[in-house]
Design a protein around this motif. Structure first.
Motif, PDB file in Angstrom:
ATOM      1  N   THR A  19       0.752  -1.157   0.046  1.00 14.66           N
ATOM      2  CA  THR A  19       0.023   0.078  -0.105  1.00 14.66           C
ATOM      3  C   THR A  19       0.885   1.227   0.090  1.00 14.66           C
ATOM      4  O   THR A  19       0.606   2.206  -0.584  1.00 14.66           O
ATOM      5  CB  THR A  19      -0.813  -0.237   1.254  1.00 14.66           C
ATOM      6  N   HIS A  20       2.008   1.271   0.650  1.00  9.73           N
ATOM      7  CA  HIS A  20       3.091   2.084   0.542  1.00  9.73           C
ATOM      8  C   HIS A  20       4.434   1.570  -0.050  1.00  9.73           C
ATOM      9  O   HIS A  20       4.830   0.315   0.373  1.00  9.73           O
ATOM     10  CB  HIS A  20       3.500   2.919   2.181  1.00  9.73           C
ATOM     11  N   GLY A  21       4.754   2.042  -1.081  1.00 12.91           N
ATOM     12  CA  GLY A  21       5.691   1.417  -1.936  1.00 12.91           C
ATOM     13  C   GLY A  21       7.128   1.354  -1.529  1.00 12.91           C
ATOM     14  O   GLY A  21       7.829   0.530  -1.894  1.00 12.91           O
ATOM     15  N   ASN A  22       7.254   1.954  -0.258  1.00 11.73           N
ATOM     16  CA  ASN A  22       8.679   1.982   0.170  1.00 11.73           C
ATOM     17  C   ASN A  22       8.521   1.025   1.483  1.00 11.73           C
ATOM     18  O   ASN A  22       9.575   1.213   2.167  1.00 11.73           O
ATOM     19  CB  ASN A  22       9.381   3.020   0.484  1.00 11.73           C
ATOM     20  N   GLU A  23       7.698   0.456   1.905  1.00 18.41           N
ATOM     21  CA  GLU A  23       7.512  -0.510   3.041  1.00 18.41           C
ATOM     22  C   GLU A  23       7.673  -2.072   2.647  1.00 18.41           C
ATOM     23  O   GLU A  23       6.760  -2.740   2.123  1.00 18.41           O
ATOM     24  CB  GLU A  23       6.458  -0.005   3.771  1.00 18.41           C
ATOM     25  N   LEU A  24       9.078  -2.583   2.472  1.00 17.11           N
ATOM     26  CA  LEU A  24       9.388  -3.638   1.979  1.00 17.11           C
ATOM     27  C   LEU A  24       8.832  -5.032   2.579  1.00 17.11           C
ATOM     28  O   LEU A  24       8.736  -6.012   1.958  1.00 17.11           O
ATOM     29  CB  LEU A  24      10.755  -3.740   1.607  1.00 17.11           C
ATOM     30  N   ARG A  59       8.885   4.269  -3.707  1.00 28.17           N
ATOM     31  CA  ARG A  59       8.453   5.260  -3.097  1.00 28.17           C
ATOM     32  C   ARG A  59       7.096   5.083  -2.207  1.00 28.17           C
ATOM     33  O   ARG A  59       6.345   4.431  -2.558  1.00 28.17           O
ATOM     34  CB  ARG A  59       8.301   6.612  -3.890  1.00 28.17           C
ATOM     35  N   ARG A  60       6.825   6.000  -1.232  1.00 29.33           N
ATOM     36  CA  ARG A  60       5.522   5.794  -0.408  1.00 29.33           C
ATOM     37  C   ARG A  60       4.256   5.791  -1.321  1.00 29.33           C
ATOM     38  O   ARG A  60       3.197   4.799  -1.310  1.00 29.33           O
ATOM     39  CB  ARG A  60       5.360   6.679   0.562  1.00 29.33           C
ATOM     40  N   TYR A  61       4.291   6.704  -2.355  1.00 31.68           N
ATOM     41  CA  TYR A  61       3.106   6.882  -3.292  1.00 31.68           C
ATOM     42  C   TYR A  61       3.683   7.562  -4.444  1.00 31.68           C
ATOM     43  O   TYR A  61       4.900   8.159  -4.389  1.00 31.68           O
ATOM     44  CB  TYR A  61       2.100   7.593  -2.533  1.00 31.68           C
ATOM     45  N   LEU A 105      -0.427  -4.700   5.498  1.00 27.95           N
ATOM     46  CA  LEU A 105       0.655  -4.876   6.320  1.00 27.95           C
ATOM     47  C   LEU A 105       1.784  -3.575   5.807  1.00 27.95           C
ATOM     48  O   LEU A 105       1.976  -3.412   4.827  1.00 27.95           O
ATOM     49  CB  LEU A 105       1.397  -6.131   5.399  1.00 27.95           C
ATOM     50  N   HIS A 106       2.109  -3.163   6.864  1.00 29.53           N
ATOM     51  CA  HIS A 106       2.954  -1.769   7.043  1.00 29.53           C
ATOM     52  C   HIS A 106       4.083  -1.859   8.098  1.00 29.53           C
ATOM     53  O   HIS A 106       4.105  -2.632   8.741  1.00 29.53           O
ATOM     54  CB  HIS A 106       2.135  -0.586   7.339  1.00 29.53           C
ATOM     55  N   THR A 107       5.091  -0.998   7.574  1.00 25.72           N
ATOM     56  CA  THR A 107       6.089  -0.713   8.549  1.00 25.72           C
ATOM     57  C   THR A 107       6.212   0.601   8.913  1.00 25.72           C
ATOM     58  O   THR A 107       5.686   1.510   8.272  1.00 25.72           O
ATOM     59  CB  THR A 107       7.587  -1.395   7.935  1.00 25.72           C
ATOM     60  N   THR A 108       6.855   1.088  10.081  1.00 30.16           N
ATOM     61  CA  THR A 108       6.689   2.312  10.586  1.00 30.16           C
ATOM     62  C   THR A 108       8.368   2.571  11.046  1.00 30.16           C
ATOM     63  O   THR A 108       8.969   1.668  11.344  1.00 30.16           O
ATOM     64  CB  THR A 108       5.933   2.650  11.648  1.00 30.16           C
TER      65      THR A 108
HETATM   66 ZN   LIG Z   1       2.501   2.321   5.687  1.00 34.01          ZN
END
Ligand SMILES: [Zn+2]
Length: 292
Positions: A19-24, A59-61, A105-108
């Protein structure tokens, strides 16, 4: 549609990475085969890499944060607006492959450990979160309760969850975080399976929830430039009590700026992606919900 005939509570579950392109972490969990055989469950599991353009660009978006693009009344334009329509038309409640549950699924970059994000408007969210915490006491539950936002990807399903693990730098893989995400995802799937087979337990265990209560921006000058940083005494201290008089920011002359407000438990402290959103941290209220 393997379970369309069943009377299961959950018939189709969507697992989303990217969903965010830089959260691998989520991207590689979905595309690497690390999820294993998802056909063993009584529900169908579907996977999605949500923003292929942003993933390719690391990138995130591209044009707009996809995870802020699902409010049908806003008028955003660009790649993510188009993607949001396609995803909703496919997986939303009236979609061609409507799902009962979304696990996004995300990372912070913040030191959040393993967090489950829920929306308590979904009646199943709190009972499920309590079941998960009973099995993994280290799990933190962040609830959008006090936020009016309903623009996240997960909100298009009757039950939407995010798994948020950190700290992980943007554009990197961290094996520990990968394993934490995988472990919680498996626990969620196993618990959904248990609910399908046995229903929700007749009583809900006690659960601690951190409910959104607001945000704080960084101090900025008249041109919008930052005039202070997160104070070192606060950096990394997510889910810890912050009270009036505690150190909040440190300006570039070395002066401490203190917090002044109601007691709170800040999360997403110094999240890299939130600088542009005017958010230095999200404030929460710690709520201990007794068993029912
Ligand atoms: Zn995210």
């Amino acid at each position: 549609m393997q379970n369309a005939k069943c009377n299961n509570k959950f018939n189709r579950v969507l697992i989303v990475g990217g969903t965010h392109g830089n959260e691998l972490t989520g991207i590689y969990l979905v595309q690497s085969g690390a999820l294993g055989d998802l056909r063993a469950f009584s529900f169908e599991c579907v996977t999605l890499l949500a923003n292929p353009g942003a993933i390719a660009a690391n990138r995130r978006y591209i044009d707009h944060d996809l995870n802020r693009s699902f409010n049908q009344t806003n008028s955003i334009q660009g790649q993510e607006a188009d993607l949001a329509r396609v995803i909703r038309d496919r997986f939303g409640v009236d979609g061609s492959e409507a799902v009962d549950v979304i696990i996004d699924l995300h990372t912070t970059t913040a030191n959040m450990g393993t967090t489950l994000i829920i929306d308590e408007v979904s009646p199943d969210a709190l009972p499920l979160a309590a079941m998960l915490c009973a099995q993994d006491p280290s799990l933190k539950v962040y609830s959008s309760w006090g936020s009016s936002r309903r623009d996240a990807l997960r909100t298009i399903a009757p039950l939407g969850l995010c798994i948020e693990v950190g700290p992980v730098a943007q554009g990197t893989l961290d094996a520990t975080a990968f394993k934490q995400t995988q472990t919680l995802l498996e626990l969620v799937l196993q618990t959904l399976e248990r609910i399908n087979l046995e229903g929700f337990p007749s009583s809900r265990p006690a659960v601690t929830v951190y409910r959104h209560s607001g945000t704080i921006d960084y101090p900025r000058d008249a041109t919008g430039k930052l005039s202070a940083m997160i104070h070192p005494d606060l950096q990394h201290h997510n889910y810890a009590l912050l009270q009036s008089g505690d150190a909040l920011f440190l300006d570039f002359t070395g002066r401490t700026i203190e917090y002044n407000g109601d007691p709170t438990y800040p999360v997403f402290i110094n999240e890299a992606a939130y600088y542009e959103k005017g958010i230095a941290m999200i404030l929460t209220t710690q709520v201990e919900l007794p068993p029912v």
